[in-house]
Design an enzyme around this catalytic site. Structure first.
Site, PDB file in Angstrom:
ATOM      1  N   PRO A  16       1.624   8.702  -8.610  1.00  0.00           N
ATOM      2  CG  PRO A  16      -0.137   9.810  -7.527  1.00  0.00           C
ATOM      3  CD  PRO A  16       0.335   9.362  -8.879  1.00  0.00           C
ATOM      4  CG  MET A  17       2.370   4.054  -7.040  1.00  0.00           C
ATOM      5  SD  MET A  17       3.150   2.831  -8.089  1.00  0.00           S
ATOM      6  CE  MET A  17       4.269   3.842  -9.010  1.00  0.00           C
ATOM      7  CB  ALA A  18       1.737   5.983  -0.372  1.00  0.00           C
ATOM      8  CB  CYS A 100      -5.937   6.620  -1.535  1.00  0.00           C
ATOM      9  SG  CYS A 100      -5.166   5.405  -0.444  1.00  0.00           S
ATOM     10  CG  ASN A 201      -3.413   5.311 -13.359  1.00  0.00           C
ATOM     11  OD1 ASN A 201      -3.969   5.120 -12.291  1.00  0.00           O
ATOM     12  ND2 ASN A 201      -2.225   4.814 -13.615  1.00  0.00           N
ATOM     13  NE  ARG A 226      -0.493  -1.826 -10.145  1.00  0.00           N
ATOM     14  CZ  ARG A 226      -1.610  -2.516 -10.335  1.00  0.00           C
ATOM     15  NH1 ARG A 226      -1.904  -3.512  -9.526  1.00  0.00           N
ATOM     16  NH2 ARG A 226      -2.423  -2.205 -11.325  1.00  0.00           N
TER      17      ARG A 226
END
Ligand SMILES: Cc1cc2nc3c(=O)[nH]c(=O)nc-3n(C[C@H](O)[C@H](O)[C@H](O)COP(=O)(O)O)c2cc1C
Length: 324
Positions: A16-18, A100, A201, A226
């Site tokens: 997940p990457m905001a 986060c 991860n 990324r």
């Protein structure tokens, strides 16, 4: 990996990457074989109070692969109503953000701040499991808060006790943010401490990195963040490498530009042309990584304004990079 009858086939999944893993990016990752994708983080409190923008973050493609909705928050009371709202979007699982590092999240006690308060983190996990019923719940955590507060093993065990079905470990403390290199031994320790599946991860930029992480830690799956934004075909490469098969080459420049064109079209379809083209600027820059003529291309990507602009950009890329 089987979670209550939910099979995750591919060994690599999208992090997940905001701000990046929107509905279009998740579809791209699905198409390149990601085992699952996860929504951008959604505030449990905002969902509890019916915030419309937060709801939009959970929308997904009709023909999608496995999909989790990630919630963040600091108060267990918020998670019951938040899960109820998330269930309307038919996710395959609910993930809780305990990693986060952003101050605007941790200052409220959410995200990686939960690594400092295992009791509260476990209460949040428990409330989420209860609300989710038969739907699996996962937790994404870091190694700890800082070098004096390494809590991943303790927290993972508590999560397992309250019914969490799998755990993702980003092998860094909150203090480390995104550098330096990850600590594979933290992932290995969590894997040894629990019997639910563990996903490793951090810093995977090629199929060999994924093989190395799985060998070193014994983790069940790897999560790519990324690098997948600019090289989404990495999911297929990792899966092939881990099956002992030949690793497919990176997309050539023509296929990359086809992907860029499709991605921009979808951004405009989902967001309307004005906002879609603004979002396209960032995504185009990601797909341009490593190409020749970077400075000029950067200028062109930054000035993408209407859908037709993509043609000039693609033309320019192909002119300068016909040999890639
Ligand atoms: C721009 C950005 C946004 C991120 N947003 C989230 C998020 O919403 N939820 C989450 O759990 N992690 C988030 N992360 C962390 C990633 O999921 C991942 O753990 C981290 O980037 C390490 O993996 P990588 O080295 O493969 O990128 C974010 C990371 C980045 C760079």
């Amino acid at each position: 990996m089987n979670l209550n009858g939910l099979t995750i086939e591919n060994k690599a999944v999208l992090a997940p990457m905001a701000g990046f893993c929107d509905i279009v990016m998740r579809k791209v990752a699905d198409d390149f074989g990601a085992g699952f994708t996860v929504s951008e983080m959604v505030s449990a409190r905002a969902l509890r109070y019916g915030d419309k923008k937060s709801r939009q973050l959970m929308e997904s493609w009709a023909h999608r692969g496995r999909y989790g909705i990630q919630l963040f928050g600091f108060d267990p009371v918020d998670f019951g109503p938040a899960v109820a709202a998330a269930l309307e979007y038919s996710p395959d699982f609910i993930d809780i953000n305990m990693g986060c590092p952003a101050p605007k999240i941790t200052s409220n006690g959410a995200g990686s701040a939960l690594m400092k308060d295992v009791k509260l983190a476990a209460s949040i996990a428990q409330a989420t499991v209860k609300a989710a019923g038969s739907l699996p719940v996962s937790v994404k955590m870091r190694k700890g808060w800082d070098d004096d507060c390494i809590t991943c093993v303790q927290l993972a065990k508590r999560c397992e006790e309250v019914g969490v079905k799998f755990i993702t470990v980003h092998g860094r403390t909150r203090q480390q943010m995104y550098t330096p290199g990850i600590d594979l031994s933290a992932i290995e320790k969590v894997k040894q401490a629990v019997s639910i599946p563990v996903i490793g991860n951090g810093d995977i930029v090629c199929a060999e990195d994924a093989v190395k992480m799985m060998d070193a830690t014994g983790c069940d799956r790897v999560m790519v963040g990324r690098h997948a934004l600019s090289h989404p075909w990495i999911f297929r490469q990792i899966d092939r490498a881990l099956s002992g098969k030949e690793i497919p080459a990176d997309l050539d420049i023509n296929a990359r530009m086809e992907l860029l064109t499709w991605h921009i079209k979808q951004l405009c379809r989902v967001n309307g042309e004005y906002l879609g083209m603004r979002k396209a600027r960032g995504q185009a820059a990601l797909y341009m990584k490593g190409l020749k003529g970077a400075a000029r291309l950067r200028y062109m990507t930054n000035s993408l304004s209407v859908y037709a602009d993509r043609e000039k950009l693609v033309e320019e890329v192909l002119k300068e990079n016909s040999d890639v």
